[in-house]
Design a protein around this motif. Structure first.
Motif, mmCIF file in Angstrom:
data_model
loop_
_atom_site.group_PDB
_atom_site.id
_atom_site.type_symbol
_atom_site.label_atom_id
_atom_site.label_comp_id
_atom_site.label_asym_id
_atom_site.label_seq_id
_atom_site.Cartn_x
_atom_site.Cartn_y
_atom_site.Cartn_z
ATOM 1 N N HIS A 1 -11.650 -8.477 -40.692
ATOM 2 C CA HIS A 1 -11.929 -8.936 -39.215
ATOM 3 C C HIS A 1 -13.348 -9.068 -38.863
ATOM 4 O O HIS A 1 -13.773 -10.041 -38.329
ATOM 5 N N ASP B 1 -5.500 2.545 -32.509
ATOM 6 C CA ASP B 1 -6.578 3.273 -33.286
ATOM 7 C C ASP B 1 -7.732 3.650 -31.991
ATOM 8 O O ASP B 1 -8.588 4.409 -32.520
ATOM 9 N N ASN B 2 -7.838 3.138 -31.168
ATOM 10 C CA ASN B 2 -8.412 3.713 -29.927
ATOM 11 C C ASN B 2 -7.907 4.792 -29.189
ATOM 12 O O ASN B 2 -8.603 5.636 -28.819
ATOM 13 N N ALA C 1 -12.946 2.200 -33.260
ATOM 14 C CA ALA C 1 -11.910 1.861 -33.935
ATOM 15 C C ALA C 1 -12.110 0.732 -35.200
ATOM 16 O O ALA C 1 -12.985 0.488 -35.317
ATOM 17 N N ASN C 2 -10.772 0.789 -36.148
ATOM 18 C CA ASN C 2 -10.697 0.140 -37.335
ATOM 19 C C ASN C 2 -11.747 0.841 -38.486
ATOM 20 O O ASN C 2 -11.098 0.890 -39.434
ATOM 21 N N ARG D 1 -10.495 -11.386 -30.532
ATOM 22 C CA ARG D 1 -9.321 -11.625 -31.165
ATOM 23 C C ARG D 1 -9.151 -13.174 -31.678
ATOM 24 O O ARG D 1 -8.373 -13.397 -32.349
ATOM 25 N N ASP E 1 -6.677 -1.689 -36.798
ATOM 26 C CA ASP E 1 -5.842 -1.275 -35.733
ATOM 27 C C ASP E 1 -4.990 -0.115 -36.315
ATOM 28 O O ASP E 1 -3.675 0.168 -35.821
ATOM 29 N N THR F 1 -13.011 -8.499 -25.827
ATOM 30 C CA THR F 1 -11.909 -8.243 -26.641
ATOM 31 C C THR F 1 -10.990 -9.656 -27.007
ATOM 32 O O THR F 1 -10.777 -9.959 -27.986
ATOM 33 N N HIS G 1 -3.729 -0.949 -28.827
ATOM 34 C CA HIS G 1 -4.286 -0.659 -29.835
ATOM 35 C C HIS G 1 -4.396 0.953 -30.182
ATOM 36 O O HIS G 1 -5.290 1.627 -29.566
#
Length: 300
Positions: free
Chosen positions: A221, A132-133, A15-16, A178, A22, A174, A130
């Motif tokens: 991030h 994006d995953n 992801a990302n 976060r 996200d 995670t 999420h």
């Protein structure tokens, strides 16, 4: 009760992609494999990476129940699930998303495809938070996605490129990743990331691989989480020097991903060795979305 056993495969994901926090993700050709059949009680039999308790309160069954709930069925049929998971846990490779998607896919199959792929995405994006995953786990390849409203659009798959993954032995949970993020960010950093996340689809559509290094740069991030991943920033530079087209932290980390032409694979693996430590490196292509087949089990 039906004797049918369902067999589902769901890919690992990253992801990302650096700047697309996200919002952007990609599937890898490493698959969670799940077989399931009706039973009198929910059961899980797990093998593979890490330790997962063999209890009904697992992510596969959570995705399964959430999908049935979305179909208006609060009491779904119980399943015995056999899961083999080669995806490293808590490493930023989408192991939790794969499990949720597998469960929702099982419910979709047993319901007669009432959800479809889009429904599986909607349910699991809401559950996971999420997209994006979840989106690449459902659809495969590169995907741009939103959770609300639920929307996922495929991006072109670059031909002939592979991912080299540096997977450290330690986890970055995670919630910890976060918590490392600030509550607010400078306006200039938001603009920086917006511009670079827009480069990802543009570069993929145009076949302009040289733009991917800039597309993967991030200020939202990765810098804030770098202290959780010792050696990250220096290794990013070494990986680029070894020939990577794009390099970024997978999800919340600590996996470091480099997209490259095959001729640079060994140099990139060497560049990652200090970062990986007692962990491992993997070389993977792009993955397909969830896929399934049904096989019959003889009656007794």
């Amino acid at each position: 009760m039906s004797d049918e056993t369902l067999y589902v495969q769901v890919p690992a994901t990253l992801a990302n992609l650096g700047s697309g926090f996200d919002a952007l993700g990609v599937a890898l050709d490493l698959y969670l494999e799940v077989s399931a059949s009706p039973a009198s009680t929910d059961q899980l039999h797990y093998t593979g990476q890490g330790q997962v308790p063999n209890t009904p309160d697992n992510l596969i069954h959570q995705g399964y129940r959430a999908a049935w709930q979305a179909l208006g069925e609060p009491n779904p049929p119980s399943l015995v699930v056999h899961a083999h998971n080669p995806i490293p846990l808590a490493r930023g490779m989408g192991s939790s998303s794969a499990a949720l998607v597998a469960g929702a896919a099982l419910a979709d199959a047993l319901s007669g495809r009432q959800l479809g792929l889009d429904g599986v995405f909607r349910v699991t994006a809401a559950l996971e938070g999420h997209p994006d995953n979840v989106a690449p786990a459902v659809y495969g390849g590169f995907v741009a996605a939103l959770a609300e409203p639920p929307l996922a659009l495929p991006l072109p798959a670059p031909k002939g490129l592979l991912f080299v993954l540096g997977v450290p032995a330690y986890e970055v949970p995670t919630p910890l990743a976060r918590a490392a993020l600030p509550k607010t960010i400078p306006h200039a950093d938001a603009v920086f990331n917006l511009a670079r996340s827009a480069l990802w689809p543009a570069a993929l559509y145009a076949g302009r691989w040289e733009a991917l290094r800039e597309a993967a740069r991030d200020r939202l991030h990765q810098p804030y989480r770098a202290h959780l991943m010792p050696g990250l920033e220096a290794t990013l530079e070494e990986v680029y020097a070894a020939g990577a087209l794009a390099a970024f932290v997978g999800g919340a980390g600590p996996t470091l991903a480099a997209l490259t032409e095959p001729r640079h694979i060994e140099a990139i693996r060497r560049a990652m060795q200090g970062y990986v430590g007692q962990g491992s490196t993997l070389v993977l292509g792009l993955g397909e979305g969830l896929r399934w087949k049904a096989v019959s089990v003889p009656s007794h």
